[in-house]
Structure formats: C-alpha cells, structure tokens
Scaffold this motif. Sequence first.
Motif, PDB file in Angstrom:
ATOM      1  N   GLY A 143       0.820  -1.216   0.000  1.00 32.21           N
ATOM      2  CA  GLY A 143       0.000   0.000   0.000  1.00 32.21           C
ATOM      3  C   GLY A 143       0.850   1.261   0.000  1.00 32.21           C
ATOM      4  O   GLY A 143       2.076   1.208  -0.133  1.00 32.21           O
ATOM      5  N   GLN A 144       0.185   2.397   0.170  1.00 30.05           N
ATOM      6  CA  GLN A 144       0.878   3.685   0.093  1.00 30.05           C
ATOM      7  C   GLN A 144       1.959   3.821   1.168  1.00 30.05           C
ATOM      8  O   GLN A 144       3.104   4.172   0.872  1.00 30.05           O
ATOM      9  N   LEU A 145       1.588   3.543   2.413  1.00 28.09           N
ATOM     10  CA  LEU A 145       2.530   3.708   3.520  1.00 28.09           C
ATOM     11  C   LEU A 145       3.646   2.663   3.476  1.00 28.09           C
ATOM     12  O   LEU A 145       4.827   2.990   3.644  1.00 28.09           O
ATOM     13  N   GLY A 146       3.272   1.405   3.237  1.00 28.24           N
ATOM     14  CA  GLY A 146       4.272   0.344   3.148  1.00 28.24           C
ATOM     15  C   GLY A 146       5.284   0.621   2.052  1.00 28.24           C
ATOM     16  O   GLY A 146       6.490   0.401   2.218  1.00 28.24           O
ATOM     17  N   SER A 147       4.801   1.148   0.926  1.00 30.86           N
ATOM     18  CA  SER A 147       5.695   1.472  -0.194  1.00 30.86           C
ATOM     19  C   SER A 147       6.637   2.619   0.162  1.00 30.86           C
ATOM     20  O   SER A 147       7.802   2.624  -0.244  1.00 30.86           O
ATOM     21  N   GLU A 148       6.130   3.594   0.918  1.00 30.73           N
ATOM     22  CA  GLU A 148       7.000   4.695   1.373  1.00 30.73           C
ATOM     23  C   GLU A 148       8.081   4.175   2.322  1.00 30.73           C
ATOM     24  O   GLU A 148       9.238   4.603   2.256  1.00 30.73           O
ATOM     25  N   LEU A 149       7.706   3.247   3.199  1.00 25.94           N
ATOM     26  CA  LEU A 149       8.698   2.652   4.095  1.00 25.94           C
ATOM     27  C   LEU A 149       9.758   1.893   3.296  1.00 25.94           C
ATOM     28  O   LEU A 149      10.956   1.982   3.592  1.00 25.94           O
ATOM     29  N   LYS A 150       9.323   1.180   2.269  1.00 23.17           N
ATOM     30  CA  LYS A 150      10.266   0.453   1.404  1.00 23.17           C
ATOM     31  C   LYS A 150      11.278   1.407   0.776  1.00 23.17           C
ATOM     32  O   LYS A 150      12.450   1.079   0.639  1.00 23.17           O
ATOM     33  N   SER A 151      10.800   2.580   0.394  1.00 21.94           N
ATOM     34  CA  SER A 151      11.671   3.541  -0.289  1.00 21.94           C
ATOM     35  C   SER A 151      12.736   4.138   0.630  1.00 21.94           C
ATOM     36  O   SER A 151      13.670   4.788   0.173  1.00 21.94           O
ATOM     37  N   ARG A 152      12.610   3.908   1.949  1.00 17.60           N
ATOM     38  CA  ARG A 152      13.523   4.531   2.916  1.00 17.60           C
ATOM     39  C   ARG A 152      14.566   3.573   3.495  1.00 17.60           C
ATOM     40  O   ARG A 152      15.396   3.986   4.301  1.00 17.60           O
ATOM     41  N   VAL A 153      14.524   2.301   3.100  1.00 17.50           N
ATOM     42  CA  VAL A 153      15.352   1.293   3.782  1.00 17.50           C
ATOM     43  C   VAL A 153      16.853   1.565   3.668  1.00 17.50           C
ATOM     44  O   VAL A 153      17.615   1.253   4.591  1.00 17.50           O
ATOM     45  N   LYS A 154      17.284   2.172   2.570  1.00 19.79           N
ATOM     46  CA  LYS A 154      18.720   2.424   2.375  1.00 19.79           C
ATOM     47  C   LYS A 154      19.288   3.390   3.408  1.00 19.79           C
ATOM     48  O   LYS A 154      20.490   3.422   3.642  1.00 19.79           O
ATOM     49  N   GLU A 155      18.407   4.174   4.027  1.00 19.44           N
ATOM     50  CA  GLU A 155      18.848   5.133   5.044  1.00 19.44           C
ATOM     51  C   GLU A 155      19.187   4.441   6.372  1.00 19.44           C
ATOM     52  O   GLU A 155      19.805   5.043   7.241  1.00 19.44           O
ATOM     53  N   PHE A 156      18.731   3.189   6.511  1.00 18.05           N
ATOM     54  CA  PHE A 156      18.902   2.475   7.785  1.00 18.05           C
ATOM     55  C   PHE A 156      19.621   1.149   7.533  1.00 18.05           C
ATOM     56  O   PHE A 156      19.036   0.076   7.622  1.00 18.05           O
ATOM     57  N   LYS A 157      20.902   1.267   7.227  1.00 17.77           N
ATOM     58  CA  LYS A 157      21.680   0.103   6.781  1.00 17.77           C
ATOM     59  C   LYS A 157      21.824  -0.994   7.840  1.00 17.77           C
ATOM     60  O   LYS A 157      21.983  -2.161   7.512  1.00 17.77           O
ATOM     61  N   SER A 158      21.783  -0.618   9.111  1.00 22.02           N
ATOM     62  CA  SER A 158      21.954  -1.637  10.163  1.00 22.02           C
ATOM     63  C   SER A 158      20.630  -2.301  10.558  1.00 22.02           C
ATOM     64  O   SER A 158      20.609  -3.188  11.403  1.00 22.02           O
ATOM     65  N   TRP A 159      19.531  -1.848   9.932  1.00 25.49           N
ATOM     66  CA  TRP A 159      18.230  -2.440  10.221  1.00 25.49           C
ATOM     67  C   TRP A 159      17.847  -3.415   9.117  1.00 25.49           C
ATOM     68  O   TRP A 159      18.083  -3.163   7.945  1.00 25.49           O
ATOM     69  N   LYS A 160      17.224  -4.497   9.524  1.00 22.26           N
ATOM     70  CA  LYS A 160      16.732  -5.482   8.546  1.00 22.26           C
ATOM     71  C   LYS A 160      15.207  -5.356   8.473  1.00 22.26           C
ATOM     72  O   LYS A 160      14.515  -5.503   9.478  1.00 22.26           O
ATOM     73  N   PHE A 161      14.704  -5.030   7.294  1.00 21.23           N
ATOM     74  CA  PHE A 161      13.257  -4.917   7.079  1.00 21.23           C
ATOM     75  C   PHE A 161      12.750  -6.173   6.376  1.00 21.23           C
ATOM     76  O   PHE A 161      13.377  -6.658   5.432  1.00 21.23           O
ATOM     77  N   VAL A 162      11.608  -6.657   6.817  1.00 19.16           N
ATOM     78  CA  VAL A 162      10.935  -7.766   6.130  1.00 19.16           C
ATOM     79  C   VAL A 162       9.549  -7.258   5.731  1.00 19.16           C
ATOM     80  O   VAL A 162       8.703  -6.970   6.581  1.00 19.16           O
ATOM     81  N   PHE A 163       9.345  -7.105   4.420  1.00 21.03           N
ATOM     82  CA  PHE A 163       8.081  -6.552   3.917  1.00 21.03           C
ATOM     83  C   PHE A 163       7.159  -7.678   3.448  1.00 21.03           C
ATOM     84  O   PHE A 163       7.560  -8.517   2.645  1.00 21.03           O
ATOM     85  N   THR A 164       5.946  -7.656   3.961  1.00 17.35           N
ATOM     86  CA  THR A 164       4.980  -8.690   3.566  1.00 17.35           C
ATOM     87  C   THR A 164       3.652  -8.058   3.150  1.00 17.35           C
ATOM     88  O   THR A 164       3.295  -6.971   3.592  1.00 17.35           O
TER      89      THR A 164
END
Length: 289
Positions: free
Chosen positions: A10-31
């Motif tokens: 969705g809109q918010l999830g996609s925005e979060l996806k677009s920001r992952v490179k800013e948080f290199k030490s964090w691991k995101f799992v998108f479902t």
Amino acid sequence: MKILVTGSNGQLGSELKSRVKEFKSWKFVFTDVEELDITSAEAIETYIKKKGPFNYLVNCAAYTAVDKAEDEFEKASLLNAYAPGYLAKACKNHDIKLIHISTDYVFEGKNHTPYTENDETSPNSVYGKTKLNGELQVLMNNSESIVLRTSWLYSRFGHNFVKVMQKIGSERNKISVVFDQIGTPTHAYDLADIILTIISQTEEKKSNWKSGIYHFSNEGVCSWYDFAIEIMKLWNIDCDVEPITSDMYPQKAPRPFYSVMNKAKIKQNYSIKISHWKDALLKYKNLTE
C-alpha cells in the motif's frame, strides 16, 4: 535489529520500502497477503517463528474501500478489526513492539476544535467502526502497542486524491469538489518518517517507547475543495474547481464533516516538527518529478 512490515504494497508500506537504504543496520521484512495472511492467528504465529525474531512490527494493512465496506462488513472487520488483534497478541507473545495505523474516521466529525486522543470516538461508517474495533483489539491484546491515527493519506504510490485530481483536472475544464468536509491531508512520506523516528528513538533509549494512541497528519486545515485548488495550482492545471456540498455528491458511507486532529501529544513525546500540508504537497511534487 529486525522490523516486520505488513500490508507493505500500500501507500505507507511502499514509502517505508523507499527509505530502507537510510537504515543500513536495520533489517526490514516486507509482507503483503501473498507472504502473510494476517487474518489467520495461526499463520502469524508460524511466520514469526520461521522468519523472526522481530523487534518491531508495523501494521500498514487495512481494508480501505470506504463505500464498499458498507456492503462488506465481514470482510472489513476481518482485516481492520480481527487481524490487528491477532497481530497484537502475537507481538505480546514474542516481545515485539507494535505500531498499528488507524484513521480519523473513528470520529463522528461534529467537533469544531481539533480532536485529541482522549476525545470520544463515535464512527458513523462501517469502515470507521471496524477501524475503531481494530484499535480496541490492539490495545486489549497488547497494551504496550502504539496506535497511530492519520487522515487523508496520499503518496507517489497507489491510488489517492492527488492523483485523481491531476488526472481528471487534465481531462476536463471543470470539476466539482466538496467544500464542507474539513480535515488535513497527510503525505505518506511524512507518516513513514514519524514511524522510523519512533523506532530510532526507541533504539537509542528503550524508555522512549511510549505506548498508546497518537494523532499524526500534516499541519494546517483545509477542505477537499481547498486541497484540489492547491493541486491545480502546483501542477499548473487549467481546470476550474467548483465548490459543492456533500449532499450534492452522495456517497454510500458518511464522511466526518470535521476530522482535524490535535498532534500535540506526538510532537511532545517524540520532539518532532511536522510540515504544513502545503509544504508536504510540494515535497510530494518534487519526489514525483
């Protein structure tokens, strides 16, 4: 540090996806529904055990077809009410911090001053009722959760009012937009930003996690008519926007006539500044060009 995001297409999830490179030490799992069926408590448990451990879960999933929900109460309830409850219970079982997204539709919309988190809720649509039930399920099953209410969401991803206005404004000489529904637009980029800020501040100091209900939108107040005028102006679209009342544009689900939200609590607890909705719209324009 690992973050599970549900409803990530969705809109918010996609925005979060677009920001992952800013948080290199964090691991995101998108479902999304293909990877994880959040309407099944069993599926949630299985997924967390298999893919975890997770430190945070951000629930962006929702049934958002406001008018369709009037005829699909059970479907809307499953995704908006029961699923958040299942997620909250699983988060409690596995010591995961939950951020759940809710809506201004939990209010009837008869206020004349901005709604605070303590104001009485009284939704007048199926969508609003199911979203309120979702809030209650979250906090009942896991009182350490954060519930973020937002309003009039738009982004460069998915379907939203800004894109609709751009499209029909370019195709027609004149359009009609309601001027008696008052609220505040929210750029999903800014909503993603506050979610990431809450997580960042909690990672710095665990006591920065302050559970409960929060309001977040951009600053300022407008009607849908005002919003449409600003869109036409920013994109130099030559289309006359005519103000009309809600009864001239009947919709199946009643909308709150006033749903401006007071954001003092989130600003105080997380020391943030919030952009005015016009500045946020300009940022959206710059991101899309």
